[in-house]
Design a protein around this motif. Structure first.
Motif, short mmCIF file in Angstrom:
data_model
loop_
_atom_site.label_atom_id
_atom_site.label_comp_id
_atom_site.label_asym_id
_atom_site.label_seq_id
_atom_site.Cartn_x
_atom_site.Cartn_y
_atom_site.Cartn_z
N GLY A 176 0.82 -1.21 0.00
CA GLY A 176 0.00 0.00 0.00
C GLY A 176 0.85 1.26 0.00
N GLU A 177 1.95 1.24 0.75
CA GLU A 177 2.85 2.39 0.75
C GLU A 177 3.54 2.56 -0.60
OE1 GLU A 177 3.13 4.56 3.11
OE2 GLU A 177 1.74 3.52 4.45
N LEU A 178 3.91 1.44 -1.22
CA LEU A 178 4.58 1.52 -2.52
C LEU A 178 3.61 1.97 -3.62
CD1 LEU A 178 6.77 -1.71 -2.43
CD2 LEU A 178 7.57 0.65 -2.35
N ALA A 179 2.33 1.70 -3.44
CA ALA A 179 1.36 2.08 -4.47
C ALA A 179 1.34 3.59 -4.67
CB ALA A 179 -0.03 1.57 -4.10
N SER A 180 1.45 4.34 -3.58
CA SER A 180 1.46 5.80 -3.71
C SER A 180 2.72 6.26 -4.43
CB SER A 180 1.36 6.44 -2.33
OG SER A 180 2.46 6.06 -1.52
N ALA A 181 3.85 5.61 -4.15
CA ALA A 181 5.09 5.98 -4.83
C ALA A 181 5.01 5.68 -6.32
CB ALA A 181 6.28 5.24 -4.21
N ARG A 182 4.42 4.54 -6.67
CA ARG A 182 4.26 4.20 -8.08
C ARG A 182 3.33 5.19 -8.78
NH1 ARG A 182 3.94 -1.38 -6.14
NH2 ARG A 182 5.82 -2.51 -6.79
N ALA A 183 2.23 5.55 -8.11
CA ALA A 183 1.29 6.50 -8.70
C ALA A 183 1.95 7.86 -8.92
CB ALA A 183 0.06 6.64 -7.81
N THR A 184 2.77 8.30 -7.97
CA THR A 184 3.47 9.58 -8.11
C THR A 184 4.44 9.53 -9.28
OG1 THR A 184 3.27 9.99 -5.73
CG2 THR A 184 4.92 11.24 -6.94
N ALA A 185 5.18 8.41 -9.40
CA ALA A 185 6.14 8.28 -10.49
C ALA A 185 5.44 8.30 -11.85
CB ALA A 185 6.94 6.99 -10.33
N LYS A 186 4.31 7.63 -11.96
CA LYS A 186 3.57 7.63 -13.22
C LYS A 186 3.03 9.02 -13.55
CE LYS A 186 2.21 2.79 -12.81
NZ LYS A 186 1.09 1.84 -12.57
N LEU A 187 2.58 9.74 -12.52
CA LEU A 187 2.07 11.09 -12.74
C LEU A 187 3.19 12.00 -13.23
CD1 LEU A 187 -0.19 13.18 -12.52
CD2 LEU A 187 0.44 13.50 -10.11
N VAL A 188 4.35 11.91 -12.60
CA VAL A 188 5.49 12.74 -13.02
C VAL A 188 5.89 12.40 -14.45
CG1 VAL A 188 7.93 13.21 -12.57
CG2 VAL A 188 6.31 13.10 -10.67
N ALA A 189 5.83 11.09 -14.82
CA ALA A 189 6.19 10.69 -16.17
C ALA A 189 5.22 11.23 -17.21
CB ALA A 189 6.26 9.16 -16.26
N LEU A 190 3.97 11.46 -16.82
CA LEU A 190 2.96 11.96 -17.76
C LEU A 190 2.88 13.48 -17.81
CD1 LEU A 190 0.03 9.46 -17.08
CD2 LEU A 190 1.58 9.51 -19.05
N LEU A 191 3.53 14.17 -16.89
CA LEU A 191 3.46 15.63 -16.88
C LEU A 191 3.99 16.27 -18.17
CD1 LEU A 191 4.39 16.59 -13.20
CD2 LEU A 191 2.17 16.79 -14.35
N PRO A 192 5.07 15.74 -18.78
CA PRO A 192 5.52 16.35 -20.05
C PRO A 192 4.43 16.37 -21.12
CG PRO A 192 7.24 14.95 -19.17
CD PRO A 192 6.03 14.72 -18.32
N LEU A 193 3.57 15.36 -21.15
CA LEU A 193 2.47 15.37 -22.14
C LEU A 193 1.53 16.54 -21.90
CD1 LEU A 193 1.60 11.57 -22.31
CD2 LEU A 193 2.96 12.91 -23.93
N LEU A 194 1.29 16.84 -20.62
CA LEU A 194 0.45 17.99 -20.31
C LEU A 194 1.12 19.28 -20.75
CD1 LEU A 194 -2.02 19.22 -18.94
CD2 LEU A 194 -0.77 19.15 -16.77
N GLY A 214 14.02 8.50 -21.92
CA GLY A 214 14.99 7.73 -21.15
C GLY A 214 14.88 8.00 -19.66
N PHE A 215 14.74 9.27 -19.29
CA PHE A 215 14.59 9.62 -17.88
C PHE A 215 13.28 9.06 -17.30
CE2 PHE A 215 17.64 13.36 -18.38
CZ PHE A 215 18.63 12.72 -17.65
N ALA A 216 12.22 9.13 -18.09
CA ALA A 216 10.92 8.63 -17.62
C ALA A 216 10.99 7.13 -17.34
CB ALA A 216 9.83 8.93 -18.64
N PHE A 217 11.53 6.37 -18.29
CA PHE A 217 11.63 4.93 -18.10
C PHE A 217 12.61 4.59 -16.98
CE2 PHE A 217 10.14 4.60 -22.65
CZ PHE A 217 8.92 4.06 -22.32
N ALA A 218 13.69 5.36 -16.86
CA ALA A 218 14.65 5.11 -15.78
C ALA A 218 14.00 5.34 -14.42
CB ALA A 218 15.87 6.00 -15.95
N GLY A 219 13.19 6.40 -14.30
CA GLY A 219 12.53 6.67 -13.03
C GLY A 219 11.54 5.58 -12.66
N LEU A 220 10.73 5.14 -13.64
CA LEU A 220 9.76 4.07 -13.36
C LEU A 220 10.47 2.76 -13.03
CD1 LEU A 220 7.14 4.86 -16.15
CD2 LEU A 220 6.92 5.31 -13.70
N SER A 221 11.57 2.48 -13.74
CA SER A 221 12.32 1.25 -13.46
C SER A 221 12.95 1.31 -12.08
CB SER A 221 13.40 1.05 -14.53
OG SER A 221 12.83 0.93 -15.82
N TRP A 222 13.39 2.49 -11.67
CA TRP A 222 13.98 2.65 -10.34
C TRP A 222 12.95 2.35 -9.25
CZ3 TRP A 222 14.19 7.43 -7.01
CH2 TRP A 222 15.06 7.24 -5.93
#
Length: 264
Positions: free
Chosen positions: A196-214, A245-253
């Motif tokens: 449950g704690e990791l789910a919030s971290a994953r959601a934040t990482a995905k949101l940050v990865a999608l911000l460039p599209l916005l 590359g940075f987006a995928f690296a962050g999600l992989s991390w």
């Protein structure tokens, strides 16, 4: 963009989607050969994408787009497979707990270990080798340790250790497995909290990865042409590749951190 460029871009995108598309589930016995095939697939797709760009006459810009498209497909494929492996490991972990509870209940009801194992195999066929080892008089704890090599089944080592201790000391196997099941239930509850704690971290990482599209959408709405800059200008292509590359690296991390936390 001219017609040839659009065709090349569509072909490169199709190759990337083909590479990303989830493969059909394979039996565990062919897992190694499947991994080798996946490793060979990506260089082939890269060559096909670059060849399509060159044959289409798109020039260096379209070659770069083809390379970026295949690279993006490769990154997405790795993330999808990591998520699928994590979910499969969680499913197997639940089966381990269920098998331990079944064994404890069957033994508490007075059934012999062989019959209890057969009942556990009905719920989880992966334990068939353990039941066979008991039937032929082989090393049952070793069979448990072999079964524990399956991703998500590491807790079977505890079952194997309990089986070995009960065999050597004469202590009741049912009571020992019941205590192991209690420990596994406690560990599973802890893992749910951590997940449950990791789910919030994953959601934040995905949101940050999608911000460039916005940001790109806002730029287009303001009268600019950020998409044209990204896909036609050499500097834009460099920014696109670096950003992906940075987006995928962050999600992989994030996934790597989750694997370290979930590791038994």
């Amino acid at each position: 963009m001219n017609h040839v460029g659009e065709v090349v871009a569509a072909l490169a995108a199709a190759l990337a989607v083909l590479a990303w598309w989830p493969a059909r589930p394979r039996p565990a016995s062919v897992a190694r050969s499947k991994t080798g095939g996946e490793r060979r697939r990506w260089p082939i797709l890269l060559i096909l994408a670059v060849g399509a760009a060159l044959v289409g006459g798109g020039g260096a810009v379209w070659v770069a787009i083809a390379v970026i498209a295949v690279g993006a497909g490769f990154g997405a494929d790795r993330l999808v497979r990591a998520r699928r492996s994590r979910l499969e490991a969680a499913r197997v972990s639940g089966l381990v707990l269920g098998a331990c509870e079944t064994l404890a209940a069957e033994l508490a009801a007075g059934r012999p270990p062989g019959r209890a194992l057969e009942r556990a195999v009905d719920d989880w066929p992966a334990l068939a080798r353990v039941a066979e080892a008991h039937r032929v008089g082989a090393d049952v704890p070793a069979a448990w340790r072999t079964a524990a090599a399956t991703p998500g089944a590491a807790d079977l080592r505890l079952v194997g250790a309990a089986w070995q201790v009960a065999h050597r000391t004469g202590q009741g196997l049912g009571d020992t497995l019941d205590r192991v099941a209690q420990d596994l239930r406690g560990a599973r509850a802890t893992r749910r909290v951590v997940e449950g704690e990791l789910a919030s971290a994953r959601a934040t990482a995905k949101l940050v990865a999608l911000l460039p599209l916005l940001a790109l959408a806002l730029g287009s709405g303001a009268g600019g042409d950020p998409w044209g800059f990204l896909f036609t200008h050499p500097l834009g292509l460099g920014c696109l590749a670096l950003g992906l590359g940075f987006a995928f690296a962050g999600l992989s991390w994030i996934e790597a951190l989750a694997r370290e936390v979930d590791r038994p």
